[in-house]
Design an enzyme around this catalytic site. Structure first.
Site, short mmCIF file in Angstrom:
data_model
loop_
_atom_site.label_atom_id
_atom_site.label_comp_id
_atom_site.label_asym_id
_atom_site.label_seq_id
_atom_site.Cartn_x
_atom_site.Cartn_y
_atom_site.Cartn_z
N THR A 130 12.61 -7.00 -11.12
CA THR A 130 12.09 -8.34 -11.38
C THR A 130 10.89 -8.59 -10.47
O THR A 130 11.00 -8.50 -9.25
CB THR A 130 13.18 -9.40 -11.09
OG1 THR A 130 14.31 -9.07 -11.88
CG2 THR A 130 12.69 -10.80 -11.41
N HIS B 177 -1.79 -7.82 2.22
CA HIS B 177 -1.84 -8.36 3.60
C HIS B 177 -3.06 -7.88 4.38
O HIS B 177 -3.31 -8.35 5.49
CB HIS B 177 -0.54 -8.06 4.35
CG HIS B 177 -0.33 -6.64 4.77
ND1 HIS B 177 -0.40 -6.25 6.07
CD2 HIS B 177 -0.02 -5.53 4.06
CE1 HIS B 177 -0.13 -4.95 6.16
NE2 HIS B 177 0.10 -4.49 4.95
N GLY C 113 0.81 -1.21 0.00
CA GLY C 113 0.00 0.00 0.00
C GLY C 113 0.84 1.27 0.00
O GLY C 113 0.53 2.24 -0.71
N CYS D 11 2.71 5.29 16.64
CA CYS D 11 3.39 6.15 17.62
C CYS D 11 4.73 6.53 17.03
O CYS D 11 5.40 5.74 16.38
CB CYS D 11 3.51 5.47 18.97
SG CYS D 11 5.00 4.55 19.24
N GLN E 259 -7.85 -0.35 2.83
CA GLN E 259 -8.73 -0.98 3.83
C GLN E 259 -10.03 -1.49 3.21
O GLN E 259 -10.69 -2.36 3.77
CB GLN E 259 -9.07 0.03 4.95
CG GLN E 259 -7.88 0.42 5.80
CD GLN E 259 -7.44 -0.68 6.76
OE1 GLN E 259 -8.22 -1.55 7.15
NE2 GLN E 259 -6.17 -0.67 7.14
N ASN F 86 -8.61 3.77 7.92
CA ASN F 86 -8.01 2.63 8.61
C ASN F 86 -8.30 2.62 10.11
O ASN F 86 -8.31 1.58 10.74
CB ASN F 86 -6.50 2.58 8.37
CG ASN F 86 -5.84 3.92 8.55
OD1 ASN F 86 -6.19 4.89 7.88
ND2 ASN F 86 -4.88 3.99 9.44
N1 PLP Z 1 -3.17 3.01 3.41
C1 PLP Z 1 -3.98 2.59 4.40
C2 PLP Z 1 -5.36 3.14 4.51
C3 PLP Z 1 -3.53 1.63 5.31
O1 PLP Z 1 -4.33 1.22 6.29
C4 PLP Z 1 -2.20 1.12 5.18
C5 PLP Z 1 -1.68 0.15 6.16
O2 PLP Z 1 -2.00 0.19 7.32
C6 PLP Z 1 -1.41 1.58 4.11
C7 PLP Z 1 -1.93 2.53 3.26
C8 PLP Z 1 -0.03 1.06 3.90
O3 PLP Z 1 -0.09 -0.25 3.42
P1 PLP Z 1 1.18 -1.23 3.50
O4 PLP Z 1 1.26 -1.70 4.91
O5 PLP Z 1 0.86 -2.36 2.57
O6 PLP Z 1 2.36 -0.47 3.06
#
Ligand code: PLP
Length: 413
Positions: free
Chosen positions: A268, A232, A107, A355, A210, A186
């Site tokens: 790759t 994930h 993400g 944090c 999310q 999130n």
């Molecule tokens: N954006 C949102 C809304 C998220 O909740 C998160 C992860 O908590 C991310 C981006 C970042 O994703 P990643 O952990 O795959 O880098």
């Protein structure tokens, strides 16, 4: 004395009593650790990461031996085929063309590529980036980077006390701009008016990290320029995600090299990770409606049970929201105390906000919603997902009264 090689602890310790002159056996530190490890754990932090699905594991194990999909020979073609099948699966589920699926490391990278890539694509250094203050740091810091290093002007999008972007209060945007908005928050789970944001008519990046797996997503139907997802969060492997990037979106790459992934993400590709992402997505959407229903029933029971015992608890999750999110505030308690006490009771949840260098600050999301600082500091987020059962909810309800009382007694730092 024989030590456990893993822990270097003695298996049994004895104490000597001066009064009786006798030695008595008592549980050693190792035994105590083992007993603690055997206590059932209750994982309620799916918004942070969701445990690997069995479908993901099976698909990945098969794909782990695959080689470089750029190879011009049989093993390369086999890897290429697996990669392209994964791409087609993602495209089919999320409503775009396979060529619009760019595999990334997750993400964060997808948000960076979407926002910086679209901003650079404007070719207008003083242009605006409109960004809601409730976004994840992956978005906020990408936008700040564009301001500090690339000359962007940032425009805060207004947010209401329900945690949703409020377009009625949106100032007008002059000149070229990129707009960004998360599909669902999130921390609170609040679903955002993404269609209205896209309809403002600017190149738009959507962080759907999310939302994927909980809402129907049709990328072409939405009309956004780019959209970020992360495996994930829906039972795929960590460290892989995708950016959906419309064919006609002007996105400038951040990672330069061999030109893989439509030239937007050189390097790759990790074929097994992409295969795992596709398998997790397929399994997640297969029973999405029933699973959403199951999760919201569990989540509502959790809320009612907590509220019944902790009368002053504040609910930060307002509908419409993701079905598994329950973000709460306990006035007079520190979020950190709450999660440490829950952890000691076998319950894994979080404050919902990161944090910074060991200094705990109230969440920027809650402050943007106008939540008073003392309530924002007592934040605890439960997020339910595919492994969550009634027993997990029962476990929280069995300890929440005592946990909150102890956290309040510990006071504010
Ligand atoms: N954006 C949102 C809304 C998220 O909740 C998160 C992860 O908590 C991310 C981006 C970042 O994703 P990643 O952990 O795959 O880098």
């Amino acid at each position: 004395m024989i030590c456990d090689p893993a822990t270097n602890l003695t298996p049994m310790s004895t104490t000597f009593s001066a009064a009786t002159g006798q030695r008595s056996a008592k549980p050693s530190a190792l035994e105590a650790l083992r007993a603690k490890a055997q206590k059932p754990r209750h994982y309620l932090d799916h918004a942070a990461t969701s445990p690997l699905r069995s479908e993901t594991r099976e698909a990945m194990v098969e794909a782990l031996e695959l080689g470089n999909p750029g190879g011009q020979y049989a093993s390369g073609r086999k890897a290429r085929q697996a990669l392209e099948e994964a791409r087609e699966t993602v495209a089919g589920i999320l409503g775009c063309e396979p060529i619009e699926v760019i595999f990334t490391s997750g993400g964060t990278e997808s948000d960076n590529l979407g926002i910086q890539g679209l901003f650079l694509g404007l070719g207008a250094p003083g242009a605006t980036i409109a960004v809601p203050p409730i976004e994840h740091d992956a978005v906020l810091k990408s936008a700040a980077f564009c301001r500090d290093r690339l000359g962007a002007k940032l425009l805060d999008m207004p947010v209401g006390s329900d945690g949703r972007v409020d377009l009625a209060e949106m100032p007008s945007i002059d000149g070229p701009a990129v707009v960004t908005c998360m599909w669902a928050n999130n921390e609170t789970g609040a679903i955002q008016p993404v269609q209205d944001v896209v309809d403002l008519g600017f190149p738009t990046h959507i962080d759907a990290v999310q939302a994927v797996g909980h809402v129907d997503i049709n990328f072409h139907g939405l009309g956004a320029s780019t959209l970020a997802l992360s495996a994930h969060k829906f039972g795929g492997p960590r460290g892989v995600g995708a950016l959906l990037a419309r064919r006609d979106a002007k996105v400038i790459s951040q990672v330069n090299g061999g030109g893989q992934e439509r030239g937007l993400r050189s390097g790759t590709p990790d074929v097994a990770a992409a295969v795992g992402l596709a398998a997790a997505l397929t399994a997640t959407v297969a029973d999405m409606a029933a699973e959403n229903e199951r999760l919201s029933t569990l989540r509502n029971r959790l809320w009612e049970g907590v509220h019944g015992q902790v009368r002053d608890v504040v609910k930060h999750t307002n509908d419409p929201a993701l079905p598994g999110h329950l973000h709460l505030g306990v006035p007079g308690a520190e979020g950190d105390s709450l999660i440490m006490l829950f952890d000691a009771a076998g319950i894994e949840c979080s404050t919902g906000s990161a944090c910074n260098a060991g200094v705990n600050r109230p969440s920027h999301v809650l402050l943007s919603m106008g939540v008073p600082e003392d309530v924002a500091r007592g934040a605890v987020r439960f997020s339910l997902g595919h492994t969550t059962t009634e027993a997990d909810v029962d476990a929280v309800l069995a300890v929440v009264g005592d946990t909150v009382a102890r956290a309040k007694a510990a006071g504010m730092a």
